[in-house]
Enzyme design. Structure first.
Site, PDB file in Angstrom:
ATOM      1  N   ARG A  18       0.831  -1.209   0.000  1.00  0.00           N
ATOM      2  CA  ARG A  18       0.000   0.000   0.000  1.00  0.00           C
ATOM      3  C   ARG A  18       0.869   1.263   0.000  1.00  0.00           C
ATOM      4  NH1 ARG A  18      -2.071   0.766   6.202  1.00  0.00           N
ATOM      5  NH2 ARG A  18      -0.265  -0.179   7.178  1.00  0.00           N
ATOM      6  N   SER A  45      -4.725   4.630   6.045  1.00  0.00           N
ATOM      7  CA  SER A  45      -4.618   3.215   5.667  1.00  0.00           C
ATOM      8  C   SER A  45      -4.216   3.042   4.212  1.00  0.00           C
ATOM      9  CB  SER A  45      -5.962   2.509   5.886  1.00  0.00           C
ATOM     10  OG  SER A  45      -6.315   2.526   7.247  1.00  0.00           O
ATOM     11  N   GLU A  66     -18.961   4.592   0.182  1.00  0.00           N
ATOM     12  CA  GLU A  66     -18.196   4.053  -0.947  1.00  0.00           C
ATOM     13  C   GLU A  66     -18.981   4.091  -2.255  1.00  0.00           C
ATOM     14  OE1 GLU A  66     -18.731   2.481   1.969  1.00  0.00           O
ATOM     15  OE2 GLU A  66     -16.757   2.489   2.920  1.00  0.00           O
ATOM     16  N   PHE A  91     -14.547  -3.178   0.529  1.00  0.00           N
ATOM     17  CA  PHE A  91     -15.476  -2.067   0.288  1.00  0.00           C
ATOM     18  C   PHE A  91     -15.272  -1.465  -1.100  1.00  0.00           C
ATOM     19  CE2 PHE A  91     -14.287  -1.651   4.988  1.00  0.00           C
ATOM     20  CZ  PHE A  91     -15.106  -2.712   5.332  1.00  0.00           C
ATOM     21  N   HIS A 117      -5.544  -3.716   1.738  1.00  0.00           N
ATOM     22  CA  HIS A 117      -5.939  -4.709   2.733  1.00  0.00           C
ATOM     23  C   HIS A 117      -6.666  -5.903   2.092  1.00  0.00           C
ATOM     24  CE1 HIS A 117      -4.896  -1.229   5.049  1.00  0.00           C
ATOM     25  NE2 HIS A 117      -5.202  -1.768   6.207  1.00  0.00           N
ATOM     26  N   ASP A 125      -7.907  -8.316  11.898  1.00  0.00           N
ATOM     27  CA  ASP A 125      -9.265  -7.761  11.767  1.00  0.00           C
ATOM     28  C   ASP A 125     -10.291  -8.823  11.385  1.00  0.00           C
ATOM     29  OD1 ASP A 125      -8.971  -5.170  12.574  1.00  0.00           O
ATOM     30  OD2 ASP A 125      -8.460  -4.403  10.594  1.00  0.00           O
TER      31      ASP A 125
END
Lengths: 322, 283
Positions: A18, A45, A66, A91, A117, A125
């Site tokens: 990322r 993030s 989103e 998402f 992610h 998570d």
């Protein structure tokens, strides 16, 4: 004393993919004033903060919305902007599949859907924030290009390359720090597979984080006298079928390795190519019709069978089936 | 594009209604009800209000742009686009048929001039319009962005994501209209899913809201859009609540959801066309 494994690629540093996206976006923004960023409350993030700071007039905080973000991006692209949307992979895809389908893919809009992610390695998570279906969903959409780079450098190069490519793109990356083993100044060619290691007995087609595991698996196989070819499939769609068929014609068997369900991802893509042209033994490294769970990235990769040791086993099985 | 007078606009509206009915009848498929209800709005927009060029470019730089969110009312849009010169009116014959650019719901894939995004799956068009409006702001382009939504469509959650976003980002080069006819497929909106006080809701989200009470009266529709324009550039997006009657112009179609998505028979078409005598010449 245990002998050190001699991999054909080495790394001295680990970094998250990322961050490769964040740094690539900043450079793409410097090169092209039409690049704009949108984020659904995950600037940190997604590593979009540097872009936001340097180009505040070209960055849009959307909040936790989103579906709206996908529509905004499609609208911005209409008069020539190149929107990069940022949120988690789950998402970015499942939550907004219909928005992407109608407003972006069917409408052929120049939107870059950037998804962090992804896969299991988000880790602790758990399954709500992981996703193992995204490559399949995005690959099924007509007009969509699907890219899953393997390390920081390749993700950065891919991010800059998609800014120059006209059309909808899904770019997938992850959170954990991962070995950087590809060159800094690499050229990223969309749709062109990269043969990283030559071999003759079996081909390992790998994508994303699992490319590093394939490099390690090759070294382990070599120690046992097995010659494996490693091909980095950073672009799932369009798939480089020529490179796949050429390699399997030589080796006669293959393993596909991905941080995704067997269903719909790289494994399915390669299987379809082989079934149509040159049916060959293929083994699948991926998650077998299951959601993920909480755990450290390493523990999860082991539990779900997505590491070098499992690639080695699968390679031997594929060879035995020739 | 030259602005038409009110008399010319009315005549054009009658012709557009003839087109809608003939298109839907020809293929025995499509959505005449809300198309007829929104005819004054479309005609006023394309022939009087918008600064646009029939020499179509996707980017539309320097032009006003229109986005249709409730894509099922494509017949009225296709007719107005053709009558504005975007493509030959003859092509209206191909509506909903194989190999046509006039898809059942608007699409860009077939490349019909005037269409900038696909719509049909409801709730998405306002977001797109806001994005286009923000892109114009980045470029210093003074064009206005228009959007049309249905009232039933207000039941989609994405509408409210977009409603929250535009005032926060001061998107004040945007006029969104809701076709407020009170009907949806399964019946009156009040019965299917009550929208309650739409005006209060949009105002609470931070929009400048105006009512156009006579949405099937050309003078009123033009005046409403003129007034909406005076509210632009003041830090708020504008919402135009356009009170229309579904099926307006044809006595047996008016005011009911029953003509939402069905086509008239041969006799019904003849009857309806008899009620719409003013014509510029059918295609």
């Amino acid at each position: 004393m245990e002998k050190t494994l001699e991999t054909k690629f080495t790394y001295t540093e680990k970094q998250d993919t990322r961050s490769g996206f964040g740094d690539g976006l900043l450079e793409a923004g410097r090169k092209n004033p039409n690049v704009v960023g949108l984020c659904a409350d995950l600037i940190g993030s997604l590593k979009m903060g540097a872009f936001q700071k340097e180009f505040p007039e070209r960055f849009f905080q959307v909040g936790i919305a989103e579906a709206n973000m996908m529509g905004l991006a499609a609208g911005m692209s209409i008069n020539g902007k190149i929107p990069f949307t940022g949120t988690f992979a789950n998402f970015s895809t499942g939550r907004v599949y219909d928005q992407i389908r109608q407003s972006i893919a069917y409408s052929e809009k120049n939107v870059k859907i950037c998804a962090s992610h992804a896969g299991l390695t988000l880790g602790e998570d758990g399954a709500t924030h992981q996703i193992l279906e995204d490559l399949g969903m995005m690959r099924m959409l007509p007009n969509m290009t699907v890219i899953n780079p393997c390390d920081y450098n390749q993700t950065k190069a891919a991010t800059m390359a998609i800014a120059e490519y006209e059309g909808p793109v899904y770019l997938r990356f992850g959170r954990p720090k991962w070995p950087i083993f590809t060159p800094t100044d690499q050229k990223f060619e969309i749709g062109k597979a990269w043969k990283m290691i030559e071999g003759t007995d079996v081909t390992i087609f790998a994508t994303g984080h699992l490319v590093w595991e394939a490099v390690v698996a090759e070294a382990k196989l070599r120690e046992e006298g097995i010659s494996a070819e490693v091909i980095n499939i950073h672009t799932i769609k369009p798939l480089d079928t020529e490179a796949i068929l050429e390699s399997v014609a030589k080796t006669g068997a293959c393993v596909t390795a991905e941080e995704h369900q067997y269903n719909g991802g790289l494994g399915d893509s390669v299987a379809q190519t082989l079934a149509r042209n040159n049916p060959s033994p293929q083994e699948f490294i991926g998650v077998d019709d299951s959601f993920g769970e909480s755990g450290t990235p390493t523990d999860l990769l082991e539990k779900y069978g997505l590491n070098a040791d499992n690639i080695v086993k699968a390679a031997k099985k594929a060879i035995a089936r020739k | 594009m030259e602005k038409l007078s009110t008399e010319q606009l009315k005549k054009t509206a009658s012709q557009v209604r003839r087109d809608i009915l003939r298109m839907v009848h020809e293929v025995q498929s499509g959505h005449p009800g809300a198309s007829l209800g929104c005819t004054e709005f479309f005609v006023a927009l394309y022939f009087n209000q918008m600064n646009h060029k029939s020499d179509f470019s996707m980017e539309g730089k320097g032009e006003d742009l229109f986005f249709l969110s409730n894509g099922h009312i494509s017949p009225v849009w296709y007719s107005v686009l053709a009558r504005s010169g975007y493509f030959n009116t003859e092509e209206l014959k191909t509506f909903r048929k194989i190999d046509s650019r006039l898809q059942g719901h608007p699409a860009t894939e077939e490349g019909l001039p005037g269409i900038r995004i696909a719509s049909g799956s409801l709730g998405q068009g306002l977001s797109v319009a806001i994005g286009a409006a923000q892109a114009k702001k980045i470029d210093g382009d003074e064009g206005v962005v228009y959007a049309l939504m249905g009232d039933g469509e207000q039941q989609e959650g994405q509408i409210w994501e977009a409603a929250m976003y535009a005032p926060h980002h001061k998107v004040d080069n945007l006029i969104a209209t809701i076709d407020f006819n009170g009907q949806q497929i399964d019946g009156p909106t009040d019965a299917v899913m009550n929208l309650q006080d739409l005006k209060a809701k949009w105002e609470a989200f931070g929009w400048e809201v105006i009512d156009t009470l006579k949405g099937n009266d050309m003078e009123s529709v033009v005046a409403g859009l003129e007034y909406a324009k005076t509210l632009l550039g003041k830090g708020k997006p504008v919402l135009n609540l356009l009170h229309t009657e579904m099926g307006y112009g044809v006595d047996f179609m008016v005011g009911t959801h029953k003509w939402h998505g069905i086509a008239p028979s041969d006799e019904q078409l003849e009857n309806a066309l008899g009620q719409l005598e003013e014509t510029l010449g059918d295609y």
